[in-house]
Design a protein around this motif. Structure first.
Motif, mmCIF file in Angstrom:
data_model
loop_
_atom_site.group_PDB
_atom_site.id
_atom_site.type_symbol
_atom_site.label_atom_id
_atom_site.label_comp_id
_atom_site.label_asym_id
_atom_site.label_seq_id
_atom_site.Cartn_x
_atom_site.Cartn_y
_atom_site.Cartn_z
ATOM 1 N N PRO A 122 1.117 3.207 -35.875
ATOM 2 C CA PRO A 122 0.870 3.241 -34.432
ATOM 3 C C PRO A 122 1.836 4.162 -33.715
ATOM 4 O O PRO A 122 2.958 4.397 -34.173
ATOM 5 N N THR A 123 1.394 4.677 -32.597
ATOM 6 C CA THR A 123 2.205 5.616 -31.834
ATOM 7 C C THR A 123 2.269 5.177 -30.375
ATOM 8 O O THR A 123 1.513 4.305 -29.927
ATOM 9 N N THR A 161 1.453 1.646 -27.867
ATOM 10 C CA THR A 161 0.901 0.697 -28.830
ATOM 11 C C THR A 161 1.940 0.323 -29.877
ATOM 12 O O THR A 161 2.075 -0.849 -30.257
ATOM 13 N N ALA A 162 2.693 1.305 -30.362
ATOM 14 C CA ALA A 162 3.733 1.034 -31.356
ATOM 15 C C ALA A 162 4.776 0.075 -30.816
ATOM 16 O O ALA A 162 5.298 -0.773 -31.543
ATOM 17 N N ASN A 186 2.293 -3.670 -31.766
ATOM 18 C CA ASN A 186 2.439 -3.220 -33.144
ATOM 19 C C ASN A 186 1.837 -4.228 -34.121
ATOM 20 O O ASN A 186 1.976 -5.436 -33.929
ATOM 21 N N TYR A 188 3.817 -7.251 -35.424
ATOM 22 C CA TYR A 188 3.982 -8.457 -34.614
ATOM 23 C C TYR A 188 2.958 -9.541 -34.956
ATOM 24 O O TYR A 188 3.138 -10.701 -34.594
ATOM 25 N N GLN A 200 11.824 -0.867 -37.823
ATOM 26 C CA GLN A 200 11.384 -0.091 -36.656
ATOM 27 C C GLN A 200 10.978 1.322 -37.056
ATOM 28 O O GLN A 200 10.028 1.889 -36.496
ATOM 29 N N THR A 214 7.442 1.159 -38.780
ATOM 30 C CA THR A 214 6.354 0.666 -37.931
ATOM 31 C C THR A 214 6.012 1.633 -36.799
ATOM 32 O O THR A 214 5.105 1.355 -36.009
ATOM 33 N N ILE A 257 7.975 2.262 -34.323
ATOM 34 C CA ILE A 257 8.699 1.875 -33.114
ATOM 35 C C ILE A 257 9.818 2.867 -32.806
ATOM 36 O O ILE A 257 10.009 3.267 -31.647
ATOM 37 N N ASN A 287 9.110 -9.092 -29.783
ATOM 38 C CA ASN A 287 8.506 -8.020 -28.985
ATOM 39 C C ASN A 287 9.315 -7.800 -27.701
ATOM 40 O O ASN A 287 8.876 -8.133 -26.596
#
Length: 279
Positions: A54-55, A58-59, A63, A66, A181, A184, A186, A270
């Motif tokens: 995801p970017t 959304t990331a 995500n 989560y 992170q 994912t 993040i 989150n």
């Protein structure tokens, strides 16, 4: 999740006589940040993902990690640090905990359908030495280098003198949170978000660091049953934070660590969607 603490004592200055150490702040150099600082470009977040990493927003706030539930319980007994004050003994201890972290988070990424590779561990014994991302920063206890996916831990006198507590356990779990992170998306989303001001960047940086605190707590909570530790040992971790413009207030560090400990999974962490406790 309700704003409550798990069944561990509230942090207090003495913890029934337990000695409190004042230890350096944890810091991070992520892959995106390291690339920006060192080369001006960023590495890919992950190679050959099972699903698209995801970017953007959304990331950060939606995500897939989560939505994976609690970390699966596993036994992670702590090996003894044979000689408190020994860098070699502490390094062996960290390597054993790293294997437990690898097992837990590999399973969690499989549930999320995201590509994952485990990090490397590097030990330094003083600041200023080359840690793979440049000089190990003064005042840091550990860093995560996203460029070569390595957790670097400083085993200085303060850390070695406290090696019989859960301090080093939480140090490596926090830096592993930054590795999570990284894979994912993040880290990439945070460091490449168009922050309009330095103040806005710092605000999100605190969310980023508090999330790593929470992810460390989630892991510790998931293996708590296998640790021969008292409630005071867990409560001690909540006393180690210090107010920081980059890592948040000490009380918020303790809150997110505890929230992860209670939730036992990344869904509790989150911080990018949180409306409080992120200053």
């Amino acid at each position: 999740m309700a704003d409550v603490l798990p069944d561990i004592p509230d942090a207090s200055p003495n913890l029934n006589g337990l000695k409190i150490m004042h230890l350096p702040l944890l810091r991070v150099v992520s892959g995106a940040l390291a690339s920006l600082l060192l080369t001006g470009t960023a590495d890919a977040v992950a190679d050959d993902p099972l699903r698209p990493v995801p970017t953007g927003k959304t990331a950060l706030v939606d995500n897939p990690i989560y939505k994976t539930g609690e970390l699966e319980p596993q036994n992670c007994p702590e090996p003894p640090v044979r000689h408190v004050g020994s860098a070699k003994g502490a390094e062996s201890y960290l390597a054993a905990i790293l294997k437990c972290l690898d097992k837990s988070w590999t399973r969690q990424f499989a549930k999320a359908g995201l590509h994952f590779s485990t990090p490397k561990l590097k030990i330094v014994t003083r600041s200023g030495v080359d840690d793979g991302c440049g000089e190990f920063p003064e005042g840091a206890q550990a860093v995560y280098c996203g460029e070569d996916k390595t957790i670097v831990v400083l085993l200085d006198k303060a850390a070695l003198d406290d090696a019989d507590s859960l301090f080093l356990f939480q140090v490596i779990a926090h830096e592993y949170g930054h590795h999570v992170q990284e894979y994912t998306g993040i880290s990439h989303a945070f460091f490449y978000w168009k922050h309009p001001t330095t103040k806005a960047f710092r605000a999100d940086q605190r969310r980023y660091e508090l999330q790593a605190d929470c992810l460390s707590g989630a892991f510790i909570g998931s293996v708590r049953h296998s640790l021969d530790r008292s409630k005071e040992d867990f409560a001690y971790l909540r006393l180690l934070g210090t107010d920081s413009s980059t890592h948040g207030k000490a009380k918020n560090q303790a809150y997110w660590l505890t929230r992860g400990f209670q939730g036992k999974g990344p869904g509790a962490c989150n911080t990018f969607a949180a409306t409080s406790r992120v200053s």
